[in-house]
Motif scaffolding. Sequence first.
Motif, short mmCIF file in Angstrom:
data_model
loop_
_atom_site.label_atom_id
_atom_site.label_comp_id
_atom_site.label_asym_id
_atom_site.label_seq_id
_atom_site.Cartn_x
_atom_site.Cartn_y
_atom_site.Cartn_z
N CYS A 1 0.78 -1.15 0.19
CA CYS A 1 0.25 -0.19 -0.15
C CYS A 1 0.80 1.49 0.20
O CYS A 1 1.55 1.06 1.06
CB CYS A 1 -0.62 -0.22 1.75
N ARG A 2 0.73 2.21 -0.86
CA ARG A 2 1.61 3.25 -0.79
C ARG A 2 0.69 4.61 -0.20
O ARG A 2 1.51 5.93 -0.66
CB ARG A 2 1.34 3.60 -2.97
N LEU A 3 -0.11 3.87 0.78
CA LEU A 3 -0.61 5.57 1.39
C LEU A 3 -1.38 5.01 2.24
O LEU A 3 -1.92 3.84 2.42
CB LEU A 3 -2.06 6.45 0.42
N VAL A 4 -1.21 5.62 3.51
CA VAL A 4 -1.81 5.91 4.61
C VAL A 4 -2.40 6.31 5.47
O VAL A 4 -2.17 7.93 5.14
CB VAL A 4 -0.40 5.17 6.24
N VAL A 5 -3.82 6.30 5.58
CA VAL A 5 -5.05 7.37 5.93
C VAL A 5 -5.31 6.98 7.66
O VAL A 5 -5.55 5.73 7.97
CB VAL A 5 -6.29 7.62 5.15
N VAL A 6 -5.06 8.13 8.83
CA VAL A 6 -5.54 8.21 9.82
C VAL A 6 -6.94 8.82 9.20
O VAL A 6 -7.29 10.35 9.41
CB VAL A 6 -4.40 8.99 11.27
N LEU A 7 -8.23 8.28 9.84
CA LEU A 7 -9.50 9.19 9.45
C LEU A 7 -10.53 9.25 10.91
O LEU A 7 -10.14 7.84 11.79
CB LEU A 7 -10.13 7.48 8.75
N GLY A 8 -10.03 10.19 11.92
CA GLY A 8 -10.84 10.87 12.95
C GLY A 8 -12.18 11.59 12.21
O GLY A 8 -12.33 11.28 11.17
N HIS A 9 -12.99 11.98 13.18
CA HIS A 9 -14.05 12.45 12.62
C HIS A 9 -14.98 13.51 14.03
O HIS A 9 -14.13 13.20 15.08
CB HIS A 9 -15.24 11.59 12.26
N ASP A 10 -15.52 14.06 13.54
CA ASP A 10 -16.14 15.14 14.53
C ASP A 10 -17.00 14.14 15.42
O ASP A 10 -18.17 13.21 14.99
CB ASP A 10 -16.96 15.85 14.01
N SER A 11 -17.62 15.12 16.85
CA SER A 11 -18.57 13.93 17.30
C SER A 11 -17.61 12.60 18.32
O SER A 11 -18.85 11.44 18.01
CB SER A 11 -20.21 13.99 17.43
N CYS A 12 -16.14 12.49 18.09
CA CYS A 12 -15.92 11.41 18.53
C CYS A 12 -16.43 10.94 20.04
O CYS A 12 -15.82 12.13 21.43
CB CYS A 12 -14.43 11.19 18.17
N GLY A 13 -16.80 10.02 20.09
CA GLY A 13 -16.79 9.41 21.78
C GLY A 13 -15.47 9.72 22.81
O GLY A 13 -15.31 9.93 24.01
N ALA A 14 -14.03 8.92 21.93
CA ALA A 14 -13.41 8.73 22.76
C ALA A 14 -12.74 10.38 22.79
O ALA A 14 -12.21 10.90 23.96
CB ALA A 14 -11.88 7.67 21.92
N VAL A 15 -12.56 11.17 21.99
CA VAL A 15 -12.22 12.14 22.28
C VAL A 15 -13.05 13.45 23.16
O VAL A 15 -12.00 13.74 24.41
CB VAL A 15 -12.53 13.21 21.38
N ALA A 16 -14.53 13.06 23.48
CA ALA A 16 -14.70 13.62 24.62
C ALA A 16 -15.17 12.68 26.01
O ALA A 16 -14.81 13.91 27.24
CB ALA A 16 -16.76 13.10 24.19
N ALA A 17 -14.82 11.32 25.52
CA ALA A 17 -14.04 11.18 27.06
C ALA A 17 -12.66 11.06 27.97
O ALA A 17 -12.90 12.11 29.25
CB ALA A 17 -14.58 9.90 27.23
#
Length: 223
Positions: A99-115
């Motif tokens: 694989c030539r591309l590594v993607v870290v995919l986050g998102h809004d309203s993330c429960g882990a970040v809120a915790a």
Amino acid sequence: MTSTRRMSPAEALDVLLEGNRRFVLGAPLHPNQDAVRRSELTAGQEPFAVVLGCSDSRLAAEIIFDQGLGELFVVRTAGHVVGPEVLGSVEYSTNVLDCRLVVVLGHDSCGAVAAARAAVAGQPPAPGYVRDIVERVTPSVLAAQAAGLHKDSDMIDTHIRHTVDLLLDRSRVLAEQVAQNHVGVVGLAYHLAEGKARLVTSHGLPAATAADTPTPAAGLTRP
């Protein structure tokens, strides 16, 4: 079908963002999801990108990037936290599957970040192994607050950047591949309401790949 040659990291990102554009517009192609494709893949797989995403049920990579079977190597953990299993999976995807591309995919309203934000604010710690996840996200929250950033989007972006940096710091294999311009690593933030993936950070890709509305990569045969 996938191209007969390997995409560059920039081309792979363009394909993902173009698929996401179709998803946002409500015009997905749903490529490579039939019985013929399923049969083709019995001999092996050649995904063009690996996606390390949050386990959130609203963040299905093949759907939001409009890709099919065998095209994405997907690793998911709550809050896209990184441990040995994640590092090994990412290294397998780039070293063995090419694989030539590594993607870290986050998102809004993330429960882990809120915790993690709640824990930093002094609320009681989470029970069981959830506490371990929260502790791994907490440094991102503290870094954002130290920089005077308090909005949810800023916290999410900071955590995405932190995960990208952590991958490159802990995986010598991946860092060397990026230094050799063989692999690119990007962080994307997904917006639940819009369905849009936004580029947050990148390593090993030309600045031009940050364009908001990319065109399909030239010379590639895509579905």
